[in-house]
Design an enzyme around this catalytic site. Structure first.
Site, mmCIF file in Angstrom:
data_model
loop_
_atom_site.group_PDB
_atom_site.id
_atom_site.type_symbol
_atom_site.label_atom_id
_atom_site.label_comp_id
_atom_site.label_asym_id
_atom_site.label_seq_id
_atom_site.Cartn_x
_atom_site.Cartn_y
_atom_site.Cartn_z
ATOM 1 N N CYS A 1 41.102 6.438 75.482
ATOM 2 C CA CYS A 1 40.787 5.052 75.109
ATOM 3 C C CYS A 1 39.316 4.955 74.711
ATOM 4 O O CYS A 1 38.938 4.273 73.763
ATOM 5 C CB CYS A 1 41.024 4.088 76.274
ATOM 6 S SG CYS A 1 42.683 4.124 76.967
ATOM 7 N N HIS B 1 36.772 2.950 72.143
ATOM 8 C CA HIS B 1 36.350 1.718 72.811
ATOM 9 C C HIS B 1 35.292 1.939 73.891
ATOM 10 O O HIS B 1 35.217 1.163 74.840
ATOM 11 C CB HIS B 1 37.571 1.007 73.407
ATOM 12 C CG HIS B 1 38.556 0.550 72.373
ATOM 13 N ND1 HIS B 1 38.279 -0.468 71.501
ATOM 14 C CD2 HIS B 1 39.787 0.991 72.054
ATOM 15 C CE1 HIS B 1 39.320 -0.648 70.693
ATOM 16 N NE2 HIS B 1 40.251 0.231 71.006
ATOM 17 N N ARG C 1 49.847 -3.885 72.667
ATOM 18 C CA ARG C 1 48.512 -3.392 72.296
ATOM 19 C C ARG C 1 48.284 -1.996 72.899
ATOM 20 O O ARG C 1 47.833 -1.074 72.232
ATOM 21 C CB ARG C 1 47.452 -4.390 72.756
ATOM 22 C CG ARG C 1 46.000 -4.077 72.460
ATOM 23 C CD ARG C 1 45.675 -3.906 70.992
ATOM 24 N NE ARG C 1 46.052 -2.577 70.492
ATOM 25 C CZ ARG C 1 46.025 -2.210 69.229
ATOM 26 N NH1 ARG C 1 45.644 -3.061 68.305
ATOM 27 N NH2 ARG C 1 46.393 -1.006 68.856
ATOM 28 N N CYS D 1 48.023 1.587 70.864
ATOM 29 C CA CYS D 1 46.833 2.434 71.017
ATOM 30 C C CYS D 1 47.261 3.849 71.387
ATOM 31 O O CYS D 1 46.781 4.817 70.809
ATOM 32 C CB CYS D 1 45.902 1.868 72.083
ATOM 33 S SG CYS D 1 44.744 0.626 71.460
#
Lengths: 163, 209, 104, 272
Positions: free
Chosen positions: D181, D185, D229, D233
């Site tokens: 992730c 991010h 979401r 991802c």
């Protein structure tokens, strides 16, 4: 925040301008009626099957439109983050506006929508159209029986990390 | 020495966690093994993405760290060295392919997702993270701009090998890079690696105009 | 049966501003499904809005209006409490009519 | 395809002048123009259609037990929807588990309405005519927290455990691309193509991101939830398929939601 970082990155914008202009003069005669479709009684099948601005105007019953500056594009963006939903807002200040049409030059069928404006209704509409790629978009105004056209180039960008 | 670094890292980690969860007395510690075990129960295989993708190799294990818990310089140096040694340069010695093909690969974002057809060659999606040609305005900024890459660096054998090698295995030059190891992980074929190298280094590529 | 439209009509000065959201796929007839078969076109072709029995807007749409269409327009001659009635007909002959009272 | 007609040449020349002007624009304006695009979209959000359908579904008697969800406890007492989303995920004693909204809805649909898990999750993510009840319900419940400040608790040990696990998983690299992730991010002021990437470890970005989901995605013409979401991802991370309501889901959502504490919730939103 993002603006700050990207201000330094100045890149020439490619527009679909040149191709779009040629498109204006694409001959009529490409009208391909789609007989497979059921249709609402007053729906102008020929105009929606037309390709190119000229052909579309002809199918709508008009002659070559005059260029006009009396169209305000309102919140219509110049760059669309996604072609599936492109907000288009058109306000005509041409007296006696009877209808407002949206044409997208590079779409498979040029005509997106025809709005008929009765007296008492503002000559102003907002909606959202699909665009397959960057293209010229035209506001085609019929006022007092004559057609006028205004152009806006809209760039459609690619996005996402998975393609 | 090593112990001291670890201790410092652990303290920094605790401090970082405390910042995010202020007012919370104790933040439980989660080990890599625990995280792995939870992942195993949370995913199912689909399409080409099997559960073995949750198993980490050495690079992934070393690089799964949060703020303040970075491995020591020694660990990272050793990682780079091992990855550099694993690069396979083309047997024919040619490193430059067709930049036009490279541009298509740079634009293509599909490949290796469970939703992708495994029979279709993967893209490299370079534009997701890098500015490359001046014509493409839709580019990301996770990686540095590569505009004028070859013009600035020239075309020496060393630059050729570095560029090919970097695309092949980014971790050979920057441990724990965000950039995928396109050759090492078999994302791109040898020919595709050459094509992307050409996009960056061929004097006729728009990158260098 | 299609879902109801969401119609918001509101007085702004002496004008009534109408915002409409319609639940519709607006299928272009050019997309293919996962099996490679073309998904037939299915889209709203005609939209009509009336107020107090008078047509305040009519429209013809093609396939390139976005999915779940949005429409905004304004007209004069109505007051708060009057009803705006919006109808659509799609290429399959499906219809939907909804109304909303004009808010002050 | 191109066919010139003499009479129109003059008009053509006039338009060329217009288009040269457009070409002189520079890329520095791009982000500003994208912002204008986003603002133009904000005025009519099709998410409204999902919220309306979700409210109907919430009140409808459904499932083998023929009851509505109006006795479902989202954490603020049976049937209380207002403000519930802003406090989720949270620990639920009846399930002895931390749950996000969607796992909680699934719990209520199976325990109260008597549906099987498979029935309740027949369409987890909508696709055109195949509409997702879960997405509509989530849109409705989330919409009832508009204007409420995010307030995710860490009082219970299992809530702290979920947060810590979520944080750990956020940095977990795997798959052929080595992505976690954090790859996208974990840093401020980055973007992928033209999309801004929120740094989800930093308060301001985490707040902005979390408080604008669920969202109507114009690229899909669908309303998408946080479960979607996360799924998408992980798909792009080249991971296998993330199971609905799994421990990984709940842990990551706890991490993300808690990091957004203090911000005003403002969704369903509209996004690219």
């Amino acid at each position: 925040m993002t603006q700050e970082i990207n201000q330094g990155r100045r890149t020439a914008l490619k527009t679909g301008g040149a191709t779009a202009i040629f498109g204006l003069f694409v001959a009529a005669g490409l009208v391909r009626p789609n007989t497979a479709l059921a249709q609402a009684a007053g729906w102008n099948q020929g105009a929606f099957a037309a390709k190119g601005v000229d052909g579309t105007v002809k199918a709508l019953g008009g002659a070559t439109p005059a260029q006009t500056k009396d169209v305000n594009w309102g919140s219509t963006p110049e760059i669309a983050e996604n072609g599936a939903v492109v907000p288009v807002s058109i306000t005509s200040s041409i007296p006696k506006t009877e209808s407002i049409s949206i044409l997208v030059e590079k779409n498979p069928n040029t005509l997106s929508a025809v709005f008929t404006i009765p007296p008492g209704t503002d000559p102003s509409i907002s909606t959202r159209v699909k665009m397959g790629e960057s293209s010229a978009v035209y506001a085609l105004i019929k006022a007092d029986g004559k057609y006028y056209v205004a152009q806006r180039d809209i760039k459609v960008t690619l996005g996402g990390c998975g393609g | 020495m090593k112990y001291a670094t670890h201790l410092r890292n652990a303290l920094l980690a605790a401090a970082a966690a405390a910042l995010l969860v202020s007012g919370c007395a104790s933040t439980p510690r989660v080990s890599a093994e625990q995280a792995h075990d939870v992942l195993k129960t949370s995913f199912t295989e689909r399409g080409q993405a099997k559960l073995d993708r949750l198993e980490q190799d050495d690079v992934q294990k070393t690089c799964s760290y949060g703020p303040g818990t970075a491995p020591s310089k020694e660990v990272l140096d050793a990682l780079e060295k091992a990855q550099l040694a694993a690069i396979k340069f083309p047997a024919d010695g040619k490193l430059l392919g067709d930049w036009r093909a490279g541009e298509r690969i740079a634009q293509t974002g599909t490949g290796k997702q469970y939703s992708d057809n495994a029979a279709v060659p993967s893209g490299a999606n370079c534009y997701a993270c890098h500015q490359i040609t001046p014509q493409e305005i839709s580019y990301g900024t996770i990686g540095p701009s590569l505009l004028g890459y070859g013009k600035v660096r020239g075309n020496s054998e060393a630059i050729l090998r570095y560029t090919y090698g970097k695309i092949y295995n980014s971790n050979a030059y920057t441990a724990c890079s965000n950039m995928p190891r396109f050759g090492h992980q078999n994302i791109l074929t040898e020919q595709q690696l050459k094509d992307v190298t050409a996009l960056l280094l061929d004097p006729s590529s728009p990158v260098n105009k | 049966m299609a879902d109801p439209m969401r119609i918001r009509a509101k007085m702004e000065g002496d004008k009534t501003v109408v915002r409409v959201l319609m639940s519709h796929e607006m299928e272009t007839g050019q997309r293919k499904d996962s099996a490679g078969k073309t998904i037939p076109a299915m889209f709203i072709q005609e939209v009509t809005a009336t107020c107090n029995g008078k047509t305040v807007l009519s429209a013809q749409w093609g396939t390139s209006i976005s999915k779940n269409p949005y429409l905004q327009f304004a007209f004069s001659g109505a007051k708060a409490g009057d009803k705006v009635v919006v109808s659509w007909v799609d290429s399959k002959g499906d219809k939907r009519t909804d109304e909303a009272a004009i808010a002050a | 395809m191109m066919q010139w007609r003499g009479g129109a040449l003059m008009l053509g020349a006039a338009l060329v002048a217009v288009s040269v002007g457009a070409q002189a624009q520079s890329g520095g304006d791009t982000i500003k123009k994208i912002e204008e695009y986003r603002q133009a979209l904000a005025d009519g959000n099709p998410a409204d259609l999902w919220e309306a359908r979700g409210e109907d579904l919430w009140k409808q008697k459904r499932g083998p037990k023929n009851v509505s969800l109006e006795r479902c406890d989202l954490g603020k007492g049976p049937g209380v929807v207002k403000g519930a989303y802003a406090e989720l995920p949270r620990y639920f004693a009846d399930a002895d588990r931390v749950m996000d909204l969607e796992s909680r809805l699934l719990h209520c649909m199976t325990t109260q309405q008597g549906m099987t898990r498979a029935e309740a999750l027949k369409v987890p993510f909508g696709d055109g005519e195949k509409r997702s009840d879960m997405e509509a319900l989530s849109a409705y419940v989330a919409g009832e927290s508009r204007g409420v400040k995010m307030n995710v608790s860490q009082a219970h040990a299992k809530e702290r455990q979920a947060y810590a696990l979520g944080q750990k998983l956020f940095y977990y690299r795997g798959g052929p691309h080595d992505f976690a992730c954090a790859t996208c991010h974990g840093e401020a002021n980055k973007r992928i193509r033209l999309q801004d990437l929120p740094n989800l470890t930093e308060t301001k970005d985490a707040q902005k991101a979390y408080t604008t989901w669920p969202a109507y995605r114009v690229s899909q013409g669908e309303l998408r939830t946080m479960q979607w979401r996360l799924n998408d991802c992980f798909r792009q991370q080249r991971f296998p398929f993330l199971e609905f309501g799994s421990d990984t889901s709940v842990a990551l959502l706890t991490f993300l939601a808690r990091n957004a504490n203090g911000a005003e919730f403002n969704a369903p939103a509209i996004k690219r």
